[in-house]
Design a protein around this motif. Structure first.
Motif, PDB file in Angstrom:
ATOM      1  N   ALA A  56       0.511  -1.271  -0.796  1.00  0.00           N
ATOM      2  CA  ALA A  56       0.132  -0.395   0.086  1.00  0.00           C
ATOM      3  C   ALA A  56       0.679   1.355  -0.545  1.00  0.00           C
ATOM      4  O   ALA A  56       0.735   1.960   0.658  1.00  0.00           O
ATOM      5  CB  ALA A  56      -0.919   0.016   1.027  1.00  0.00           C
ATOM      6  N   PRO A  57       1.418   1.455  -1.167  1.00  0.00           N
ATOM      7  CA  PRO A  57       2.402   2.289  -1.325  1.00  0.00           C
ATOM      8  C   PRO A  57       1.939   3.772  -0.722  1.00  0.00           C
ATOM      9  O   PRO A  57       2.417   4.685  -0.831  1.00  0.00           O
ATOM     10  CB  PRO A  57       3.199   2.667  -2.406  1.00  0.00           C
ATOM     11  N   LYS A  58       0.444   4.322  -1.664  1.00  0.00           N
ATOM     12  CA  LYS A  58      -0.388   5.198  -0.935  1.00  0.00           C
ATOM     13  C   LYS A  58      -0.291   5.611  -0.072  1.00  0.00           C
ATOM     14  O   LYS A  58      -0.867   6.651  -0.163  1.00  0.00           O
ATOM     15  CB  LYS A  58      -1.211   5.092  -1.970  1.00  0.00           C
ATOM     16  N   SER A  59      -0.635   4.489   0.591  1.00  0.00           N
ATOM     17  CA  SER A  59      -1.218   5.238   2.805  1.00  0.00           C
ATOM     18  C   SER A  59       0.211   5.333   3.301  1.00  0.00           C
ATOM     19  O   SER A  59       1.378   5.626   2.775  1.00  0.00           O
ATOM     20  CB  SER A  59      -0.951   2.962   3.337  1.00  0.00           C
ATOM     21  N   MET A  60      -0.351   6.412   4.426  1.00  0.00           N
ATOM     22  CA  MET A  60       0.277   7.319   5.276  1.00  0.00           C
ATOM     23  C   MET A  60       0.490   6.773   7.231  1.00  0.00           C
ATOM     24  O   MET A  60      -0.244   5.917   6.764  1.00  0.00           O
ATOM     25  CB  MET A  60      -0.336   8.689   4.598  1.00  0.00           C
ATOM     26  N   THR A  61       1.333   7.260   7.240  1.00  0.00           N
ATOM     27  CA  THR A  61       1.370   6.414   8.296  1.00  0.00           C
ATOM     28  C   THR A  61       0.937   7.682   9.696  1.00  0.00           C
ATOM     29  O   THR A  61       0.843   8.635   9.625  1.00  0.00           O
ATOM     30  CB  THR A  61       2.802   5.893   9.251  1.00  0.00           C
ATOM     31  N   ALA A  62       0.457   7.153  10.675  1.00  0.00           N
ATOM     32  CA  ALA A  62      -0.548   8.226  11.724  1.00  0.00           C
ATOM     33  C   ALA A  62      -0.206   7.879  13.205  1.00  0.00           C
ATOM     34  O   ALA A  62      -0.013   6.675  13.161  1.00  0.00           O
ATOM     35  CB  ALA A  62      -1.615   8.184  11.597  1.00  0.00           C
ATOM     36  N   SER A  63       0.387   8.525  13.931  1.00  0.00           N
ATOM     37  CA  SER A  63       0.409   8.317  15.037  1.00  0.00           C
ATOM     38  C   SER A  63      -1.078   8.110  15.951  1.00  0.00           C
ATOM     39  O   SER A  63      -1.504   9.432  15.778  1.00  0.00           O
ATOM     40  CB  SER A  63       1.140   9.265  15.815  1.00  0.00           C
ATOM     41  N   LYS A  91      -7.239  16.228   6.936  1.00  0.00           N
ATOM     42  CA  LYS A  91      -7.340  16.820   5.881  1.00  0.00           C
ATOM     43  C   LYS A  91      -6.605  17.186   5.191  1.00  0.00           C
ATOM     44  O   LYS A  91      -6.019  17.213   3.985  1.00  0.00           O
ATOM     45  CB  LYS A  91      -8.581  18.011   6.250  1.00  0.00           C
ATOM     46  N   LYS A  92      -5.693  18.036   5.750  1.00  0.00           N
ATOM     47  CA  LYS A  92      -3.689  18.888   5.160  1.00  0.00           C
ATOM     48  C   LYS A  92      -3.151  17.993   4.587  1.00  0.00           C
ATOM     49  O   LYS A  92      -3.031  17.652   3.465  1.00  0.00           O
ATOM     50  CB  LYS A  92      -3.463  19.750   6.298  1.00  0.00           C
ATOM     51  N   ASP A  93      -3.055  16.765   5.225  1.00  0.00           N
ATOM     52  CA  ASP A  93      -2.452  15.395   4.584  1.00  0.00           C
ATOM     53  C   ASP A  93      -3.122  14.463   3.832  1.00  0.00           C
ATOM     54  O   ASP A  93      -2.365  13.633   3.425  1.00  0.00           O
ATOM     55  CB  ASP A  93      -1.926  14.616   6.133  1.00  0.00           C
ATOM     56  N   GLY A  94      -4.564  15.083   3.273  1.00  0.00           N
ATOM     57  CA  GLY A  94      -5.184  14.004   2.641  1.00  0.00           C
ATOM     58  C   GLY A  94      -5.951  12.600   3.325  1.00  0.00           C
ATOM     59  O   GLY A  94      -6.595  12.464   2.441  1.00  0.00           O
ATOM     60  N   VAL A  95      -6.189  12.680   4.240  1.00  0.00           N
ATOM     61  CA  VAL A  95      -7.197  12.412   5.319  1.00  0.00           C
ATOM     62  C   VAL A  95      -8.427  12.531   4.536  1.00  0.00           C
ATOM     63  O   VAL A  95      -8.890  13.626   4.928  1.00  0.00           O
ATOM     64  CB  VAL A  95      -6.785  12.006   6.339  1.00  0.00           C
ATOM     65  N   GLU A  96      -9.209  11.605   4.544  1.00  0.00           N
ATOM     66  CA  GLU A  96     -10.770  11.738   4.108  1.00  0.00           C
ATOM     67  C   GLU A  96     -11.432  10.798   4.877  1.00  0.00           C
ATOM     68  O   GLU A  96     -11.424   9.555   5.226  1.00  0.00           O
ATOM     69  CB  GLU A  96     -10.917  11.626   2.918  1.00  0.00           C
ATOM     70  N   LYS A  97     -12.714  11.347   4.953  1.00  0.00           N
ATOM     71  CA  LYS A  97     -13.338  10.691   5.904  1.00  0.00           C
ATOM     72  C   LYS A  97     -14.089   9.284   4.832  1.00  0.00           C
ATOM     73  O   LYS A  97     -13.986   9.133   4.385  1.00  0.00           O
ATOM     74  CB  LYS A  97     -15.305  10.889   6.355  1.00  0.00           C
ATOM     75  N   GLY A  98     -13.979   8.559   5.583  1.00  0.00           N
ATOM     76  CA  GLY A  98     -14.429   6.819   5.056  1.00  0.00           C
ATOM     77  C   GLY A  98     -12.662   5.697   4.828  1.00  0.00           C
ATOM     78  O   GLY A  98     -13.216   4.577   4.104  1.00  0.00           O
ATOM     79  N   MET A  99     -12.128   6.311   4.925  1.00  0.00           N
ATOM     80  CA  MET A  99     -10.306   5.966   4.221  1.00  0.00           C
ATOM     81  C   MET A  99     -10.169   4.456   5.352  1.00  0.00           C
ATOM     82  O   MET A  99     -10.647   4.304   6.845  1.00  0.00           O
ATOM     83  CB  MET A  99      -9.256   6.386   4.418  1.00  0.00           C
ATOM     84  N   ALA A 100      -9.805   3.578   5.245  1.00  0.00           N
ATOM     85  CA  ALA A 100      -9.882   2.075   5.928  1.00  0.00           C
ATOM     86  C   ALA A 100      -8.506   2.570   6.972  1.00  0.00           C
ATOM     87  O   ALA A 100      -7.573   3.491   6.216  1.00  0.00           O
ATOM     88  CB  ALA A 100      -9.650   0.953   5.200  1.00  0.00           C
TER      89      ALA A 100
END
Lengths: 170, 277
Positions: free
Chosen positions: B115-122, B141-150
């Motif tokens: 999942a190279p498109k995924s991003m890490t979060a703490s 949102k600024k990092d591209g996180v949107e509602k509904g993402m796994a």
């Protein structure tokens, strides 16, 4: 005014603790409901319009950090406040055991109202008798914490009520 | 009338706040969400404080745990004790860093693999209520996180993003009673929905009684919900009960990830990829 500011600060700190404690001291799915204890205290010992607004905001803040539906905890804690306020007309909470009992019952009011809302607005199939276990443990946790928190809040309130504002002295 | 209102102003205002709460909740009944103007601000204010409290506590706990482990060296002289205490602090910090690095390395390997498109979060905060199972992460949102993402970890499914602010997002965990992940058994491909429950932890629902499901069966995501990638580990079947009347069997699930204790997660951007076995 000073007392209201005290409760505002306490509410903020309790919310902070409530959101970080589960990461520090894991207790399974259970989270000590410090916000509930504060709401009961406000309903019993500081029933003002400011306290009503504070209770609503505290519930809303809990929703911000936990619920996927806003307003659920605001509703439940407002009901808890009303229950505590109405019972304050009948009982005088002066002992740790009594404060724990009132908080225990208030927690049932909260749990019951959440279940009622879920059943009304969402689906019923997830909430059966097993849910009672959650309410019971949540209520016991809150009741255990209540006497200490009540004592601290009472001490703070008494202290601030003794300290007069400059215009009050005149 | 006015004096009656004044006498009962607290009660009236409390009832008003109950009505206001119902007004806020009402859109949820139709599956809609009301805009939240206060939430993002509150999270932004609390975030540094929460991180601070957490970091301080972990530091203190690490110090005392190491101290307890080294109590056997009580016969050492004072100079060495002082040195040991000094090193304990350093060691606990390094151990914590090493553990974090290990977790992140695993997460990165997992991420680059599929999942190279995924991003890490703490994870910065947990749910503030027993009745809801959510997490707050430090990406929004600024990092591209949107509602509904796994939201997943190297071990498996964690949850799904239910709301976002500019710098944070709220994740509904798979253990929450309102969540649902389309799942299937790895052995027999029996399908169902894995969801939290206030009754008995996490369960797999809507599995036909005729389906062959046994204790110990591994459950993976089916990918059919369009949220989670196909083949991602969810957990194992811990209990099966077909005795109750009805169309479906009752299945309890032991999750691969304890979502309440996870510290770093991956947020999957874009269409869900398929996991290769």
């Amino acid at each position: 005014m000073k007392v209201s500011l005290l409760f505002l600060a306490v509410g903020f700190v309790l919310l902070l603790l409530q959101t970080t404690l589960p990461r520090i001291v894991p207790m399974g799915p259970f989270v000590p409901d410090l916000a509930l204890v504060l709401c009961v205290y406000l309903g019993l010992n500081h029933p003002t319009i400011g306290a009503v607004v504070g209770t609503f905001l505290l519930g809303y803040s809990v929703d911000v950090f936990s619920s996927n539906i806003l307003g659920l905890n605001a509703f439940a804690l407002s009901l808890v406040f009303i229950t505590a306020y109405l019972s304050s007309r009948a009982i005088w909470v002066h002992s740790p055991l009594l404060s724990a009992s009132v908080v225990f019952l208030a927690s049932w009011v909260k749990g019951g109202s959440l279940m009622l809302l879920w059943a009304t607005f969402l689906t019923m199939d997830r909430y059966g008798l097993g849910s009672v276990k959650y309410i019971l443990v949540d209520a016991l946790l809150a009741a255990v914490l209540a006497p200490a928190l009540f004592a601290l809040l009472k001490r703070g309130q008494n202290y601030l009520e003794r300290v007069k504002m400059p215009e009050e002295i005149k | 009338m006015l004096s009656f209102l004044r006498r009962n102003q607290v009660l009236f205002s409390a009832f008003l706040s109950v009505l206001l709460s119902l007004y806020i909740i009402a859109p949820a009944a139709k599956g809609q969400h009301r805009a939240d103007p206060i939430g993002p601000l509150l999270i932004a204010v609390m975030r540094p404080l929460q991180s601070g409290i957490q970091a301080s506590f972990l530091g203190i706990r690490g110090f005392f745990m190491n101290y307890a482990a080294l109590r056997g060296v009580a016969n050492e002289n004072e100079r060495l004790k002082a040195r040991v205490r000094e090193l304990e602090g350093e060691k606990s910090r390094l151990l914590e860093e090493e553990a974090t690095n290990k977790r992140l390395r695993e997460l990165m390997e997992f991420r680059s693999e599929w999942a190279p498109k995924s991003m890490t979060a703490s994870v910065i905060a947990n749910s503030a209520s027993t009745y809801f199972h959510t997490l707050i992460i430090d990406k929004g949102k600024k990092d591209g996180v949107e509602k509904g993402m796994a939201v997943i970890s190297a071990l498996g499914v964690v949850g799904q993003v239910v709301s976002t602010s500019s710098r944070n997002a709220k994740v509904l965990l798979v253990t929450d009673a309102h969540s649902g992940v389309d799942a299937m058994g790895q052995r027999t491909r029996a399908r169902g929905i894995v969801s939290g429950s206030l009754e008995s932890g996490t369960v797999m629902k809507y599995v036909k009684r005729s389906e062959d499901v046994k204790e110990g069966d591994r459950l993976v995501t089916s990918g059919l919900d369009g949220v989670f990638p196909k083949g991602l580990m969810i957990g194992t079947v811990s209990k099966v009960n077909k005795k109750n009347l009805g169309l479906f069997q009752y299945i309890e699930v032991s999750l691969a990830v304890d979502p309440g204790r996870v510290e770093e997660v991956l947020v999957v951007r874009g269409p869900a990829p398929e996991i290769k076995d």
